[in-house]
Each structure stands twice: as structure tokens, then as C-alpha cells.
Motif scaffolding. Sequence first.
Motif, PDB file in Angstrom:
ATOM      1  N   PHE A  39       0.822  -1.510  -0.123  1.00  0.00           N
ATOM      2  CA  PHE A  39       0.059  -0.121  -0.143  1.00  0.00           C
ATOM      3  C   PHE A  39       0.803   1.068   0.010  1.00  0.00           C
ATOM      4  N   ASN A  40       0.392   2.114  -0.727  1.00  0.00           N
ATOM      5  CA  ASN A  40       1.102   3.456  -0.943  1.00  0.00           C
ATOM      6  C   ASN A  40       1.250   4.089   0.473  1.00  0.00           C
ATOM      7  N   ASN A  41       0.165   3.893   1.394  1.00  0.00           N
ATOM      8  CA  ASN A  41       0.333   4.433   2.942  1.00  0.00           C
ATOM      9  C   ASN A  41      -0.382   3.234   3.545  1.00  0.00           C
ATOM     10  N   PRO A  42       0.544   2.392   4.338  1.00  0.00           N
ATOM     11  CA  PRO A  42       0.263   1.171   4.856  1.00  0.00           C
ATOM     12  C   PRO A  42      -0.533   1.374   6.095  1.00  0.00           C
ATOM     13  N   SER A  43      -0.361   2.633   6.631  1.00  0.00           N
ATOM     14  CA  SER A  43      -0.829   2.569   8.156  1.00  0.00           C
ATOM     15  C   SER A  43      -2.105   3.614   8.073  1.00  0.00           C
ATOM     16  N   GLU A  44      -2.789   3.866   6.764  1.00  0.00           N
ATOM     17  CA  GLU A  44      -3.962   4.633   6.749  1.00  0.00           C
ATOM     18  C   GLU A  44      -4.878   4.133   7.286  1.00  0.00           C
ATOM     19  N   THR A  45      -5.800   4.676   7.894  1.00  0.00           N
ATOM     20  CA  THR A  45      -6.982   4.150   8.421  1.00  0.00           C
ATOM     21  C   THR A  45      -8.144   4.576   7.348  1.00  0.00           C
ATOM     22  N   LEU A  46      -9.263   3.995   7.632  1.00  0.00           N
ATOM     23  CA  LEU A  46     -10.498   3.950   6.821  1.00  0.00           C
ATOM     24  C   LEU A  46     -10.965   5.605   6.878  1.00  0.00           C
ATOM     25  N   GLN A  47     -10.802   6.030   8.039  1.00  0.00           N
ATOM     26  CA  GLN A  47     -11.317   7.451   8.514  1.00  0.00           C
ATOM     27  C   GLN A  47     -10.375   8.249   7.665  1.00  0.00           C
ATOM     28  N   GLU A  48      -9.356   8.235   7.659  1.00  0.00           N
ATOM     29  CA  GLU A  48      -8.164   9.124   6.737  1.00  0.00           C
ATOM     30  C   GLU A  48      -8.561   8.893   5.387  1.00  0.00           C
ATOM     31  N   MET A  49      -8.845   7.635   4.880  1.00  0.00           N
ATOM     32  CA  MET A  49      -9.032   7.315   3.422  1.00  0.00           C
ATOM     33  C   MET A  49     -10.268   8.083   3.121  1.00  0.00           C
ATOM     34  N   ILE A  50     -11.334   8.181   3.939  1.00  0.00           N
ATOM     35  CA  ILE A  50     -12.539   9.070   3.500  1.00  0.00           C
ATOM     36  C   ILE A  50     -12.142  10.532   3.482  1.00  0.00           C
ATOM     37  N   GLU A  51     -11.447  10.981   4.729  1.00  0.00           N
ATOM     38  CA  GLU A  51     -11.081  12.474   4.509  1.00  0.00           C
ATOM     39  C   GLU A  51     -10.541  12.717   3.300  1.00  0.00           C
ATOM     40  N   SER A  52      -9.576  11.968   2.821  1.00  0.00           N
ATOM     41  CA  SER A  52      -8.620  12.232   1.596  1.00  0.00           C
ATOM     42  C   SER A  52      -9.291  12.014   0.483  1.00  0.00           C
ATOM     43  N   CYS A  53     -10.564  11.427   0.337  1.00  0.00           N
ATOM     44  CA  CYS A  53     -11.339  11.372  -0.942  1.00  0.00           C
ATOM     45  C   CYS A  53     -12.342  12.436  -0.837  1.00  0.00           C
ATOM     46  N   ILE A  54     -12.641  13.162   0.215  1.00  0.00           N
ATOM     47  CA  ILE A  54     -13.833  14.155   0.233  1.00  0.00           C
ATOM     48  C   ILE A  54     -13.684  15.377  -0.750  1.00  0.00           C
ATOM     49  N   PRO A  55     -12.297  15.876  -0.728  1.00  0.00           N
ATOM     50  CA  PRO A  55     -11.930  16.823  -1.759  1.00  0.00           C
ATOM     51  C   PRO A  55     -12.421  16.639  -3.253  1.00  0.00           C
ATOM     52  N   PHE A  56     -11.872  15.391  -3.531  1.00  0.00           N
ATOM     53  CA  PHE A  56     -11.922  15.081  -5.232  1.00  0.00           C
ATOM     54  C   PHE A  56     -13.681  14.921  -5.452  1.00  0.00           C
ATOM     55  N   MET A  57     -14.513  14.320  -4.196  1.00  0.00           N
ATOM     56  CA  MET A  57     -15.925  14.303  -4.555  1.00  0.00           C
ATOM     57  C   MET A  57     -16.593  15.646  -4.641  1.00  0.00           C
ATOM     58  N   MET A  58     -16.080  16.599  -3.850  1.00  0.00           N
ATOM     59  CA  MET A  58     -16.611  18.170  -3.863  1.00  0.00           C
ATOM     60  C   MET A  58     -16.248  18.629  -5.056  1.00  0.00           C
ATOM     61  N   LYS A  59     -14.943  18.263  -5.737  1.00  0.00           N
ATOM     62  CA  LYS A  59     -14.740  18.899  -7.092  1.00  0.00           C
ATOM     63  C   LYS A  59     -15.815  18.275  -8.145  1.00  0.00           C
ATOM     64  N   GLU A  60     -16.109  17.100  -7.714  1.00  0.00           N
ATOM     65  CA  GLU A  60     -17.391  16.700  -8.654  1.00  0.00           C
ATOM     66  C   GLU A  60     -18.713  17.105  -8.473  1.00  0.00           C
ATOM     67  N   GLY A  61     -18.848  18.167  -7.610  1.00  0.00           N
ATOM     68  CA  GLY A  61     -20.242  18.604  -7.270  1.00  0.00           C
ATOM     69  C   GLY A  61     -20.842  18.042  -5.978  1.00  0.00           C
ATOM     70  N   TYR A  62     -20.232  17.118  -5.261  1.00  0.00           N
ATOM     71  CA  TYR A  62     -20.936  16.771  -4.077  1.00  0.00           C
ATOM     72  C   TYR A  62     -20.652  17.584  -2.981  1.00  0.00           C
ATOM     73  N   SER A  63     -21.591  17.914  -1.978  1.00  0.00           N
ATOM     74  CA  SER A  63     -21.492  18.675  -0.919  1.00  0.00           C
ATOM     75  C   SER A  63     -20.626  18.017   0.142  1.00  0.00           C
ATOM     76  N   GLU A  64     -19.969  18.634   1.036  1.00  0.00           N
ATOM     77  CA  GLU A  64     -19.042  17.836   1.855  1.00  0.00           C
ATOM     78  C   GLU A  64     -19.757  16.731   2.688  1.00  0.00           C
ATOM     79  N   SER A  65     -20.846  16.981   3.330  1.00  0.00           N
ATOM     80  CA  SER A  65     -21.493  15.952   3.960  1.00  0.00           C
ATOM     81  C   SER A  65     -22.032  14.731   3.018  1.00  0.00           C
ATOM     82  N   ASP A  66     -22.596  15.279   1.765  1.00  0.00           N
ATOM     83  CA  ASP A  66     -23.025  14.088   1.087  1.00  0.00           C
ATOM     84  C   ASP A  66     -21.815  13.234   0.597  1.00  0.00           C
ATOM     85  N   ALA A  67     -20.617  13.607   0.363  1.00  0.00           N
ATOM     86  CA  ALA A  67     -19.394  12.908  -0.103  1.00  0.00           C
ATOM     87  C   ALA A  67     -19.015  12.392   1.141  1.00  0.00           C
ATOM     88  N   ARG A  68     -19.247  12.702   2.377  1.00  0.00           N
ATOM     89  CA  ARG A  68     -18.616  11.984   3.566  1.00  0.00           C
ATOM     90  C   ARG A  68     -19.826  10.652   3.627  1.00  0.00           C
TER      91      ARG A  68
END
Length: 82
Positions: A39-68
Motif C-alpha cells: 500500500f502507498n500508505n500502509p498505516s492509513e485508516t478508513l477514516q483517513e481514506m474518507i477524509e482524503s477522498c472528500i475533496p475529490f468528490m467535492m470537485k465533482e459537485g458533491y457537498s461535503e456531507s453528501d461526500a462523507r
Amino acid sequence: MKICQSCGMPMNTETLYGKNADGSKNEDYCTYCYPEGSFNNPSETLQEMIESCIPFMMKEGYSESDARDYLVKNLTGLKRWQ
Ligand SMILES: [Zn+2]
């Protein structure tokens, strides 16, 4: 269609598959999560993965809470997070 079992990204072309240490393709994980046999980031947690994906989804038009909500629902069941 396969999705990455770490970040949930659809892998619709072979070039998006991750790679095993011997250079063969890894069909469970994408090239971003699993580039060269680990893994690129072996110690990453699910929570960290979610947080790091949110900005990409917001770029596609999701609100932060919908993305989460979407990410929690879709990433929680993936193989990496069991
Ligand atoms: Zn991935």
C-alpha cells in the motif's frame, strides 16, 4: 466492473490496476493505493481514506456531507477495511 477494495475507485481500464511486487497486476486495488506490491500508505485508516477522498468528490459537485455519507457507505465494506 471492479472497484478498488481500498478507495472504491472504479477500475475500468487495466492501467488502473495496482501492481504486485513481482510486477503482475493486482485486481483488488488500484494503482494509486497499491503501486508496487504494497500500500502507498500502509498505516492509513478508513477514516483517513474518507477524509482524503472528500475533496475529490467535492470537485465533482458533491457537498461535503453528501461526500462523507457516500464514502462511509461505500468504503466501509471493502476488503481492506475488514
Ligand atoms: Zn484505490
